[in-house]
Design a protein around this motif. Structure first.
Motif, PDB file in Angstrom:
ATOM      1  N   ALA A  23       0.834  -1.204   0.000  1.00 16.04           N
ATOM      2  CA  ALA A  23       0.000   0.000   0.000  1.00 16.04           C
ATOM      3  C   ALA A  23       0.869   1.255   0.000  1.00 16.04           C
ATOM      4  O   ALA A  23       1.065   1.904  -1.018  1.00 16.04           O
ATOM      5  N   SER A  24       1.439   1.591   1.165  1.00 11.07           N
ATOM      6  CA  SER A  24       2.385   2.691   1.280  1.00 11.07           C
ATOM      7  C   SER A  24       3.402   2.285   2.331  1.00 11.07           C
ATOM      8  O   SER A  24       3.475   1.103   2.705  1.00 11.07           O
ATOM      9  N   ASN A  25       4.160   3.239   2.843  1.00  4.52           N
ATOM     10  CA  ASN A  25       5.293   2.879   3.696  1.00  4.52           C
ATOM     11  C   ASN A  25       5.696   4.038   4.593  1.00  4.52           C
ATOM     12  O   ASN A  25       6.877   4.174   4.900  1.00  4.52           O
ATOM     13  N   TRP A  26       4.723   4.825   5.027  1.00  7.20           N
ATOM     14  CA  TRP A  26       5.092   6.098   5.631  1.00  7.20           C
ATOM     15  C   TRP A  26       4.898   6.113   7.135  1.00  7.20           C
ATOM     16  O   TRP A  26       4.342   5.199   7.741  1.00  7.20           O
ATOM     17  N   ARG A  79      -0.678   1.193   9.644  1.00  6.30           N
ATOM     18  CA  ARG A  79      -0.438  -0.168   9.144  1.00  6.30           C
ATOM     19  C   ARG A  79      -1.763  -0.923   8.953  1.00  6.30           C
ATOM     20  O   ARG A  79      -1.850  -1.802   8.094  1.00  6.30           O
ATOM     21  N   TYR A  80      -2.760  -0.597   9.739  1.00  6.20           N
ATOM     22  CA  TYR A  80      -4.075  -1.206   9.555  1.00  6.20           C
ATOM     23  C   TYR A  80      -4.634  -0.855   8.175  1.00  6.20           C
ATOM     24  O   TYR A  80      -5.256  -1.698   7.513  1.00  6.20           O
ATOM     25  N   THR A  81      -4.402   0.377   7.728  1.00  3.90           N
ATOM     26  CA  THR A  81      -4.904   0.765   6.406  1.00  3.90           C
ATOM     27  C   THR A  81      -4.235  -0.024   5.293  1.00  3.90           C
ATOM     28  O   THR A  81      -4.775  -0.124   4.189  1.00  3.90           O
ATOM     29  N   TYR A  82      -3.056  -0.598   5.574  1.00  4.46           N
ATOM     30  CA  TYR A  82      -2.319  -1.354   4.552  1.00  4.46           C
ATOM     31  C   TYR A  82      -2.795  -2.803   4.416  1.00  4.46           C
ATOM     32  O   TYR A  82      -2.325  -3.525   3.539  1.00  4.46           O
ATOM     33  N   GLU A  83      -3.676  -3.237   5.298  1.00  2.92           N
ATOM     34  CA  GLU A  83      -4.031  -4.660   5.352  1.00  2.92           C
ATOM     35  C   GLU A  83      -4.625  -5.226   4.060  1.00  2.92           C
ATOM     36  O   GLU A  83      -4.489  -6.419   3.801  1.00  2.92           O
ATOM     37  N   ARG A 131       7.627  -0.484   5.322  1.00  3.40           N
ATOM     38  CA  ARG A 131       8.013   0.742   6.016  1.00  3.40           C
ATOM     39  C   ARG A 131       9.354   1.204   5.485  1.00  3.40           C
ATOM     40  O   ARG A 131      10.060   0.455   4.799  1.00  3.40           O
ATOM     41  N   HIS A 132       9.721   2.434   5.819  1.00  6.64           N
ATOM     42  CA  HIS A 132      11.031   2.995   5.505  1.00  6.64           C
ATOM     43  C   HIS A 132      11.754   3.297   6.806  1.00  6.64           C
ATOM     44  O   HIS A 132      11.130   3.639   7.819  1.00  6.64           O
ATOM     45  N   ALA A 133      13.072   3.157   6.783  1.00 10.20           N
ATOM     46  CA  ALA A 133      13.848   3.364   8.002  1.00 10.20           C
ATOM     47  C   ALA A 133      15.268   3.750   7.638  1.00 10.20           C
ATOM     48  O   ALA A 133      15.876   3.114   6.766  1.00 10.20           O
ATOM     49  N   TYR A 134      15.788   4.773   8.281  1.00 13.14           N
ATOM     50  CA  TYR A 134      17.141   5.251   8.007  1.00 13.14           C
ATOM     51  C   TYR A 134      17.908   5.434   9.304  1.00 13.14           C
ATOM     52  O   TYR A 134      17.338   5.810  10.328  1.00 13.14           O
ATOM     53  N   TYR A 135      19.211   5.168   9.226  1.00 10.33           N
ATOM     54  CA  TYR A 135      20.084   5.523  10.345  1.00 10.33           C
ATOM     55  C   TYR A 135      20.741   6.855   9.998  1.00 10.33           C
ATOM     56  O   TYR A 135      21.404   6.975   8.951  1.00 10.33           O
ATOM     57  N   ASP A 136      20.580   7.852  10.848  1.00 13.40           N
ATOM     58  CA  ASP A 136      21.091   9.188  10.562  1.00 13.40           C
ATOM     59  C   ASP A 136      22.009   9.638  11.693  1.00 13.40           C
ATOM     60  O   ASP A 136      21.697   9.456  12.864  1.00 13.40           O
TER      61      ASP A 136
END
Length: 1022
Positions: free
Chosen positions: A842-845, A858-862, A869-874
């Motif tokens: 669906a999306s990843n925000w 995440r429920y909307t993605y079902e 999801r997206h994830a970064y180490y900064d």
């Protein structure tokens, strides 16, 4: 009771299912007659060795059958079985208790429950259910320790029940010691001491350590001991023949410390940050490794080889045997070391690699024999940057500055070149960024436009002025003298800036970089570092590379059919479980030349990649796709497919939009978007007009015949693993603000809310009555069913019981349900209307409040297959721009291995859904890249994340500091070992150590979750 004969038959029947159960369960065909019973509240008691739970009939008719509890080893062999008959009458559940005669080990065994009607027909009454073997208990803690995600898998479920959320966990502090600053995985394979900054991985086939290597005099692993003088790094040892390290005849050691461009200089600041005073340039430098690796109780080593950065044997090195163990001092300038033991069936045999002088032609842009309409001086000529003109070939270039070209007087240049021999030559041009379109030709042939191209490198020579190599079509030339011509092309109403430094024709595999010519290397290295300058190789060569992990890929992606979802896992078309190790790339990827793309795909496969995420604007704001872009997309998919690499298409991101250019809007009063809001966040989620545009673009993208696959469109292409509905947009993030929409668009949104309220309450007046008098202060038009919708900034705090809070919570619920309805419709569209056979996400925000809203997002993605999801180490990068790193920027060097809160590799899984992190990396600048691939591989495998995709790859090795690095020694260079560890199953996937059952009603009241992932994005986007 069963007689002995029946029991023997039962055992034979079950054992006959042992090897096919995982595959059979993957398809609906195993569920003969549908599910007639449901297994509920199943649990395992390790002290009693008992599986218990309830069986409930899905209908009201009387039912009887047999329940089987089977204990399996990880290999699939069944080692114990327990059975029980049952009868169901109506809605009364049957409670069961099944005991094993052996003690299950949660890290070695799986427990599965099967329900059949009887032993003769063996018709399943329910899908196979796997039982979590960990002891978990209900917890009343308001917040669960987020480090649980580093202990094992954490899951969530959703229920329509009015009850409050319920959570169960293992004994948290058996694995997490906050005082000692340690976290141990429940599998026993990962031991993290974040106090001193060391994380150890111990499995039979792979062992590694990352962090502050010199924090301990020696680091003991199961079969390996490591001693290092490096302040930071990663050392890993894996088996290359599939056997445990203790008995493996061939081992690969991978070691890495730190990389940055030659001459990169940070300066310490008083506040603890570092300021970049010099960016440096080619080549990339790697800090020397200072480490000894001892293979414990392994004395029969026959050969040890240092490999080059392409995985080819460079030289034989010597180790020492003592007390039954073997110690190797790793060469300081080596990423990979190969170890062979006595009795190896396939030893390395030295082969001479012939040295061949490169065949090429190089000529300077300024060395023209005819030069018309190019000015003698301009604001871009080399005299304007005297201190950096040495970065140009010949210290000069052919420049044309910020002028409008007059038709019939286009700047023109002609050259005479000498070609040494007949052949097909790759053609490269070094020029000013993407400015200055022109045409070119050889020998008065047909003029060719400067085609779509990828920047192969980048060298900054002045602020906002860079010089870059690009590739053009191959050229067939004969030996002898030839002419070459260029002419700048006119762009109506535009001023043109152009500068051309050099041209190159070459017959050899070559990746241009800076001033290097074919066969040259710069060799520049700062003290304590070595120059990372890989030989440019043709990856189709049969020469053996010992880092080649392409054998893990299928011969052709999708060869057995579409990848499909099997509960929480992904399986190939033939039913085998699969994980995806991927890289991101933009439209630059499809703009590569065909030969360049082919070699790039082979290279990625060698480094263990089996997914490529194309992240780019495939169709425009009108739903149109240029023919050449679609053709290049088709070629890319077909090329990756040949090397077992699946394609994930991310084609819609609101930040790519300029809706002021849309023919679907701006054509009548009330639909005009302003320049300030030309990126229409949230619009796709509710606007039927935008959704029609979107459907038009998706339909053309997926339904157009692919000429490289005998006309098969992408909708029917099993090498497409996933279609993303959209990237990084949501009603639940701060970018959602209805004030950005024009009047008629706003009216559509308000109208949808009004209709929703009528459905919920029966009328608008009833909704007002439920909220209270203060709820009428909004700019509503209840007679027209137009009810104001606020942005998420107002809704996030609506936790009270007053009228305003009640209305805002209804608005919030409306937006959540509208989101899920949108994803459901788009997934229906691609499956039913288009006929797409692959997976969807669906999306990843992220959300405005992770604690309150993450679970609902995440429920909307079902409705989709993957939960993404997206994830970064900064590392706290602060600078003039958000998308690049430049001199003067600051950063704060902090490692994740010493700060678990910053580790982005974590996921709370929606029940019955696979999970993916489709964007992740250790963003620059950071000196701690070494830890990134360790964490990504080990903790993704532990948590059961089904796909991890690095952001963002380039075709060539980076020689500068890119904000989001992949093509570096520390990221892609560490991929061979860590892709293998993640994809091979060498690291045990944990069962759920914690589970939260979330009431939707409670979530809509903004009570949120006990455990959530948090942001983990680039600092500038927080």
């Amino acid at each position: 009771m069963y007689c002995r004969k029946q029991l023997v038959m039962l055992l034979l029947l079950v054992f006959s299912f042992t090897t096919i159960l995982p595959v059979a369960h993957a398809g609906e065909g195993f569920r003969v007659g549908g599910e007639k019973v449901e297994i509920q509240e199943e649990a395992y008691d390790s002290l009693a060795k008992t599986v218990s739970g309830n069986i409930l009939s899905a209908g009201s008719d009387p039912l009887q059958g047999v329940l089987l509890a089977a204990l399996y080893e990880r290999s699939g062999k069944m080692v114990a079985l327990s059975t029980e008959t049952f009868e169901l009458n109506g809605t009364t559940p049957h409670s069961f208790h099944l005991s094993f005669t052996v003690q299950p080990d949660p890290n070695l065994h799986t427990i599965k429950l099967l329900v059949w009607d009887n032993l003769q027909s063996r018709q399943p009454l329910s899908a196979v259910k796997e039982v979590n073997p960990y002891e978990r208990s209900v917890t009343n803690e308001e917040k669960l320790n987020p480090y649980l995600m580093f202990v094992g898998k954490v899951t969530r479920g959703f229920t329509d029940s009015q009850a409050e959320a319920k959570a169960v966990t293992v004994d948290v502090y058996q694995y997490i010691d906050l005082e000692a600053k340690t976290i141990n995985s429940i599998t026993g394979e990962l031991s993290w001491d974040y106090g001193i900054g060391l994380n150890r991985l111990n499995t039979d086939r792979g062992q590694a350590v990352t962090g502050v290597l010199n924090a301990a005099a020696s680091i003991d692993l199961q079969n390996v001991q490591i001693e290092s003088g490096n302040a930071f790094g990663t050392v890993a040892v894996i088996s290359l023949d599939g056997a445990p390290i203790a008995t493996s005849r061939k081992l690969l050691i991978q070691a890495f410390t730190e990389n940055y461009p030659y001459g990169f200089r940070p300066e310490d600041q008083a506040d603890g940050t570092k300021k970049i005073t010099a960016m440096g340039g080619a080549p990339m430098n790697v800090r020397n490794i200072d480490a000894k690796v001892t293979l414990k109780e392994i004395a029969d080593v026959s050969k040890v080889y240092a490999l080059d950065v392409n995985g080819y044997v460079r030289e034989e090195i010597a180790g020492t045997e003592a007390n039954g163990s073997y110690t190797i001092q790793l060469p300081a300038n080596t990423l990979y070391t190969l170890v062979e033991r006595d009795g190896i069936p396939d030893p390395y045999v030295h082969e001479e690699v012939p040295v061949k002088e490169p065949v090429y032609v190089w000529w300077e842009g300024e060395d023209t024999v005819v030069r018309e309409n190019f000015p003698a001086t301009s604001e871009f000529d080399a005299n304007t940057f005297p201190e950096n003109r040495n970065l140009l070939s010949g210290e000069d270039w052919l420049a044309f500055g910020q002028q409008q070209i007059v038709e019939g007087a286009e700047p023109y240049a002609k050259y005479i070149i000498d070609v040494p021999e007949d052949g097909d030559y790759s053609f490269f041009i070094r020029k000013f960024w993407k400015h200055g379109p022109f045409q070119w030709r050889f020998d008065e042939g047909e003029w060719k436009d400067l085609g779509s191209y990828v920047l192969l490198d980048s060298v900054a020579i002045r602020q906002y002025l860079s010089v870059n190599w690009i590739a053009q079509d191959n050229v067939a030339l004969t030996a002898g003298t030839h002419t070459f011509e260029i002419k700048l092309t006119m762009e109506p109403d535009k001023r043109t800036a152009s500068a051309i430094d050099a041209f190159l024709l070459t017959k050899d595999a070559f990746v241009p970089s800076s001033l290097m010519r074919p066969g040259e290397k710069l060799g520049y290295a700062d003290t304590g570092f070595w120059a990372f300058e890989p030989d440019v190789v043709d990856w189709s060569s049969e020469r053996r590379s010992y880092i080649d992990m392409s054998w893990m890929n299928e011969e052709s992606a999708g060869q057995s059919g579409f990848v499909r979802r099997d509960g929480e896992r992904m399986v190939l078309g033939d039913g085998r479980e699969v994980r995806f190790w991927g890289v991101n790339g933009g439209l630059d990827t499809i703009n590569m030349s065909q030969s360049q793309l082919d070699n790039y795909a082979r290279k990625l496969a060698k480094y263990g990649v089996n997914m490529f995420r194309l992240h780019g604007m495939v169709f425009d704001d009108n739903g149109n796709i240029p023919d050449d872009r679609l053709d290049r997309l088709h070629y890319m998919v077909s090329t990756f497919k040949k090397y077992g690499i699946y394609t994930n298409i991310s084609h819609y991101f609101v930040l790519w939009s300029d809706i002021t250019k849309s023919e679907w809007y701006n054509d009548e009063p009330g639909t005009e978007f302003s320049d300030a809001y030309k990126q229409p966040f949230g619009l796709l989620l509710f606007s039927e007009q935008q959704q029609q545009m979107y459907k038009q673009g998706v339909s053309r993208m997926l339904n157009t015949p692919n000429p490289y696959e005998n006309g098969r469109p992408l909708a029917q292409e099993p090498a497409i693993v996933n279609i993303e509905i959209q990237n990084e947009d949501s009603f639940l993030f701060h970018t959602f603000n209805p004030s950005r929409y024009p009047a008629k668009v706003l009216k559509e949104l308000y109208g949808k809310f009004g209709q929703w309220l009528v459905k919920e309450y029966g009328s608008i007046d009833a909704a007002y009555d439920a909220w209270g008098i203060a709820a009428k202060t909004w700019t509503d038009d209840p007679e027209q069913l137009l009810m104001q919708v606020e942005g998420i900034g107002s809704l996030a705090g609506a936790t009270g019981t007053d009228s305003t809070a009640l209305r805002r919570r209804d608005t919030f619920r409306f937006l959540v349900e509208l989101s899920q309805d949108f994803y459901s419709e788009m997934i229906r569209f691609v499956r039913e209307d288009i006929g797409y056979g692959g997976l969807t996400s669906a999306s990843n925000w992220i959300t405005a409040s992770p604690q309150k809203m993450e679970a609902l997002e995440r429920y909307t993605y079902e409705p989709a297959d993957w939960i993404d999801r997206h994830a970064y180490y900064d590392a706290g990068h602060k600078g003039a721009t958000t998308y690049s790193v430049t001199a003067g920027d600051t950063y704060k060097p902090v490692s994740a291995v010493q700060n678990p809160d910053k580790l982005p590799v974590k996921f709370i899984h929606n029940e019955d859904h696979p999970s993916m992190i489709s964007e992740i990396t250790w963003t620059n600048p950071t000196p701690y890249t070494a830890e990134g691939m360790f964490f990504l591989s080990a903790y993704s495998a532990l948590q059961g994340i089904d796909g991890v995709v690095l952001f963002a790859s380039s075709a060539n090795w980076d020689t500068t500091v890119q904000k989001w690095p992949v093509s570096t020694p520390g990221m892609l260079g560490q991929s061979p070992v860590f892709s293998w560890l993640y994809r091979s199953g060498a690291i045990t996937e944990a069962h759920a150590v914690a589970h939260e059952e979330l009431s939707l009603e409670s979530l809509f009241k903004l009570k949120g979750s006990r455990i959530y992932e948090g942001l983990n994005i680039d600092d500038y986007r927080k």
